[in-house]
Design an enzyme around this catalytic site. Structure first.
Site, PDB file in Angstrom:
ATOM      1  N   LYS A  56      61.021  24.382  44.175  1.00  0.00           N
ATOM      2  CA  LYS A  56      61.560  23.972  45.667  1.00  0.00           C
ATOM      3  C   LYS A  56      62.994  24.018  45.741  1.00  0.00           C
ATOM      4  O   LYS A  56      63.502  24.090  46.949  1.00  0.00           O
ATOM      5  CB  LYS A  56      60.777  22.796  45.969  1.00  0.00           C
ATOM      6  CG  LYS A  56      59.219  22.939  45.879  1.00  0.00           C
ATOM      7  CD  LYS A  56      58.445  23.816  46.658  1.00  0.00           C
ATOM      8  CE  LYS A  56      58.644  23.775  48.219  1.00  0.00           C
ATOM      9  NZ  LYS A  56      57.527  24.516  48.920  1.00  0.00           N
TER      10      LYS A  56
HETATM   11  N1  PMP Z   1      53.559  23.112  42.558  1.00  0.00           N
HETATM   12  C1  PMP Z   1      54.274  22.199  42.912  1.00  0.00           C
HETATM   13  C2  PMP Z   1      54.464  20.917  41.886  1.00  0.00           C
HETATM   14  C3  PMP Z   1      55.204  21.827  44.158  1.00  0.00           C
HETATM   15  O1  PMP Z   1      56.015  20.677  44.556  1.00  0.00           O
HETATM   16  C4  PMP Z   1      54.963  23.018  44.971  1.00  0.00           C
HETATM   17  C5  PMP Z   1      55.565  22.762  46.532  1.00  0.00           C
HETATM   18  N2  PMP Z   1      54.651  22.037  47.327  1.00  0.00           N
HETATM   19  C6  PMP Z   1      54.153  24.006  44.647  1.00  0.00           C
HETATM   20  C7  PMP Z   1      53.636  24.131  43.381  1.00  0.00           C
HETATM   21  C8  PMP Z   1      53.935  25.256  45.712  1.00  0.00           C
HETATM   22  O2  PMP Z   1      54.775  25.752  46.359  1.00  0.00           O
HETATM   23  P1  PMP Z   1      54.943  26.258  47.736  1.00  0.00           P
HETATM   24  O3  PMP Z   1      54.928  25.245  48.753  1.00  0.00           O
HETATM   25  O4  PMP Z   1      56.165  27.324  47.709  1.00  0.00           O
HETATM   26  O5  PMP Z   1      53.535  27.089  47.873  1.00  0.00           O
END
Ligand code: PMP
Length: 363
Positions: A56
């Protein structure tokens, strides 16, 4: 179109920690592949190498820079407020620390203490919200962030759930990094056969899938990657009912706007439960030395389920096929969590030998 990153990204001296966002390595998972009888190239993109420790960081940097360019964020005035499962918050708090913005993060109760204390160390205020609150309830992470935005002068929500800069960060940067890693590798094929990623906001998988499809259109050689979304049981994104689960950062009780549900992007959703996810996460740590977090386990568990299935069996045995699994963050986010601590002491012959020699418990 996405362009590969400069091979010289890390040469010289960086201006700030923001220059160390992204550019994460793509790493062979040969021990797990061998144990699973896979002939394909099983590759993990280890996002914990990014400066704030997760996938992120790129969206936080891109959303802040875009908001500054468009006048949404005003240095010295604006206060950045964001509802997050923690990692977007860490990326934003890091950018705010460097750029001098105040920052408030709303964070569901289930998210780890490690995320909370790091956010505070970066100077953010952290407001915990009930995990079980529906996304549209006033007491949810989103509800509380909106109330604070409405009541605090200068409050701005960059809003990872609707902000196009979220998937665009992955369209340009994350995809560009994968393409560059494959192009400069000694692998026989340079394209992606299977992409596996979890979805929280859906920004990662939507941005990557769109970039992959655009690259395929441009190449026009008939190759089409299979794109798998990994979803925890208890999330509605990949079907099923709302329920509680321990894995952090993926799955929701609503469909965020940035999750692009165009039929040509995601080929299949695969569900995994906490037990499968945490077992797979521990395998990545113990067998591959990759200190990843729980949602990486969901991604690997989903990849292995599909490769073991009839649909995946041909690719599983193809030594030219590149399987790319996104590993979103690191286990240092979860050191205090029971799933990580369970089964850590005892059990090995060497442990018992040491105990015999020193005549007491090791720790
Ligand atoms: N894994 C973790 C540990 C995350 O913090 C996130 C973000 N919420 C994601 C996966 C998924 O990413 P995205 O928001 O881009 O779908």
């Amino acid at each position: 179109m996405s362009t590969p990153n400069s091979p010289n990204h890390w040469s010289g001296v960086l201006n700030s920690a923001l220059d160390a966002v992204g550019n994460t390595p793509l790493i062979r998972l040969d021990r797990i592949a061998k144990a699973e009888g896979l002939k394909c190239n099983l590759l993990g993109k280890a996002e914990y190498f990014s400066v704030g420790g997760s996938v992120k960081d790129r969206i936080a940097k891109r959303m802040v820079e875009h908001a500054e360019k468009t006048g949404v964020l005003i240095p010295g005035q604006s206060i950045v407020i964001e509802p997050t499962s923690g990692n977007t918050g860490i990326g934003l708090a890091l950018a705010c620390a460097i750029k001098g913005y105040k920052c408030i993060i709303t964070l569901p109760a289930k998210m780890s203490l490690e995320k909370e204390v790091l956010l505070k160390a970066l100077g953010a205020e952290v407001v915990r919200t009930p995990t079980e609150a529906a996304h549209d309830a006033p007491e949810s992470l989103i509800g509380v962030a909106e109330t604070l935005r409405d009541k605090i002068p200068g409050g701005v929500i960059l809003d990872q759930y609707t902000n196009p800069q979220n998937p665009l960060a992955h369209y340009f940067s994350t995809y560009g990094e994968i393409a560059y890693a494959l192009e400069t590798s000694d692998l026989p094929r340079k394209d992606i056969a299977l992409l596996v990623a979890g979805a929280g906001t859906g920004g990662t998988i939507s941005g990557l899938a769109r970039a992959i499809r655009d690259a395929e259109k441009e190449k026009n050689d008939g190759h089409k990657a299979y794109i798998l979304a990994a979803d925890p049981e208890g999330s509605i994104l990949g079907g099923g009912d709302v329920g509680q689960y321990q894995v952090e950062g993926i799955g929701y009780d609503f469909f965020p706007d940035v999750l692009d549900r165009a039929p040509e992007l995601i080929d299949e959703w695969i569900k995994s439960n906490d037990t499968e996810a945490f077992a797979a996460a521990k395998r990545l740590i113990k067998e591959e030395g990759l200190c990843i977090g729980g949602s990486s386990g969901t991604a690997l568990a989903s990849a292995l389920k599909w490769l073991r299935s009839e649909a995946g069996s041909k690719m599983a045995q193809d030594p030219d096929a590149n399987v790319v699994v996104i590993l979103p963050d690191g286990v240092r986010n979860y050191m205090s969590k029971p799933w990580f601590l369970e089964g850590q002491t005892g059990g090995s012959e060497l442990h018992d030998t040491i105990r015999g020699i020193i005549g007491r418990d090791l720790n």
